[in-house]
Scaffold this motif. Structure first.
Motif, short mmCIF file in Angstrom:
data_model
loop_
_atom_site.label_atom_id
_atom_site.label_comp_id
_atom_site.label_asym_id
_atom_site.label_seq_id
_atom_site.Cartn_x
_atom_site.Cartn_y
_atom_site.Cartn_z
N VAL A 167 -13.91 -32.38 3.09
CA VAL A 167 -12.60 -31.97 2.60
C VAL A 167 -12.66 -31.87 1.08
O VAL A 167 -13.46 -32.54 0.44
CB VAL A 167 -11.48 -32.96 3.03
CG1 VAL A 167 -11.29 -32.93 4.52
CG2 VAL A 167 -11.81 -34.37 2.56
N SER A 216 -16.68 -36.54 2.47
CA SER A 216 -16.37 -37.08 3.79
C SER A 216 -16.66 -38.57 3.70
O SER A 216 -16.93 -39.09 2.61
CB SER A 216 -17.23 -36.42 4.88
OG SER A 216 -18.59 -36.81 4.75
N THR A 232 -7.73 -39.90 3.99
CA THR A 232 -6.53 -39.57 4.76
C THR A 232 -5.51 -38.87 3.88
O THR A 232 -4.88 -37.89 4.29
CB THR A 232 -5.92 -40.84 5.36
OG1 THR A 232 -6.86 -41.44 6.26
CG2 THR A 232 -4.63 -40.52 6.12
N GLN A 241 -6.73 -35.34 3.32
CA GLN A 241 -6.59 -34.52 4.52
C GLN A 241 -5.14 -34.18 4.83
O GLN A 241 -4.84 -33.11 5.34
CB GLN A 241 -7.21 -35.26 5.71
CG GLN A 241 -8.73 -35.38 5.63
CD GLN A 241 -9.30 -36.38 6.61
OE1 GLN A 241 -8.57 -37.23 7.13
NE2 GLN A 241 -10.58 -36.29 6.88
N ASP A 289 -3.61 -30.88 3.91
CA ASP A 289 -3.93 -29.72 4.73
C ASP A 289 -3.24 -29.76 6.08
O ASP A 289 -3.52 -28.96 6.95
CB ASP A 289 -5.45 -29.62 4.95
CG ASP A 289 -6.20 -29.35 3.67
OD1 ASP A 289 -5.61 -28.70 2.79
OD2 ASP A 289 -7.36 -29.78 3.55
#
Length: 287
Positions: A191, A215, A278, A281, A284
């Motif tokens: 990410v 990651s 988290t 992410q 997105d």
């Protein structure tokens, strides 16, 4: 052709804006004509104008391939123009085309003077982007489900091959399946940290190097002085809410990117890294 307020109402970006206000906006538009083959803008360039296609056809290209062909009436690159994001496509006229444009600075000035236009305009833009993100999330969910099914099928096939008598072909099949299964593991999906959650590593000399992707097992750095594949490295991962000491091994080192595979972290630091991932992410993901 002459651009009219009714023409703009056919574009979702201008939904809910009065014809009187659209007429004022149209007065600030500049008419531009393109011949077949003329380039509107190149990938990687900074957006200077908001474009509206009034007649003709514009092709949007990526890596030399045509991704979309736009027909009138349509905005072109409106998200980049309004956010400053660099163009990621090349726009070229495929036939004689007529367009209207307004400079980004002029558009912002118009919005400053017409707040009642700016609000619905940006509301429409946000709605368009949110719907796009939602559609992308649905497609990603479908692809993720396909990957999971494929992973299970490959593991079952590998087990069957291993249970059978070994042959030169079966060995090659198992090695190929092992490579594919490992490559498709979720842990390898990277990410990109957003600007608001900027992430970097600090070297012993105090130099900060941005992290371009990450990651829970890998960090991709924009650079790392004198790094070579196989080198053991250590530094401090700097995230918005703290720091994490990490070490690992350089797996790839090339121009513009260095991939580091991380060593195992102690539970406290692994939890902190997981929480940061988290947050990254979630930018997105649409709840």
């Amino acid at each position: 052709m002459t651009m009219r307020p009714a023409d703009l109402h056919a574009i979702p970006l201008f939904e809910g804006i009065t014809e009187a206000h659209l007429a004022e906006l149209i007065e600030g538009l500049e008419r531009v004509t393109l011949a077949p083959g003329d380039v509107l803008f190149e990938a990687g360039t900074e957006p200077k104008h908001l474009w509206l296609l009034a007649a003709g056809e514009i092709a949007l290209e990526q890596a030399g391939e045509v991704r979309f062909r736009l027909a009138p009436i349509a905005p072109i690159g409106e998200l980049g123009a309004l956010t400053g994001l660099y163009r990621n496509t090349r726009a070229v006229a495929t036939e004689a085309s007529e367009l209207y444009r307004i400079g980004v600075v002029a558009l912002m000035r118009f919005f400053e003077n017409h707040g009642d236009v700016a609000f619905p305009f940006y509301h429409n833009l946000l709605k368009i982007v949110a719907q796009k993100v939602h559609r992308d999330a649905m497609r990603q969910g479908e692809m993720r489900a396909n990957i999971i099914r494929t992973q299970k099928a490959m593991k079952e096939l590998r087990d069957r091959v291993l249970e059978a008598e070994e042959t030169p072909i079966s060995r090659a099949v198992c090695e190929t399946l092992d490579t594919l299964i490992e490559h498709n593991r979720r842990v390898h999906y990277m990410v990109t940290p957003a600007y608001a959650l900027s992430t970097s590593v600090r070297l012993d000399a105090g130099v900060l190097i941005p992290v371009s992707a990450m990651s829970d097992r890998y960090l991709e750095l924009v650079s790392l002085p004198d790094a070579k594949p196989g080198d053991e490295v250590s530094f401090v991962l700097v995230i918005p809410n703290g720091e994490i000491p990490v070490s690992g091994k350089v797996r790839q080192a090339g121009e513009g990117a260095v991939l580091v595979e991380l060593d195992l972290l102690i539970d406290e630091y692994a939890k902190k890294l997981g929480e940061h991932l988290t947050r990254v992410q979630m930018l997105d993901f649409v709840v």
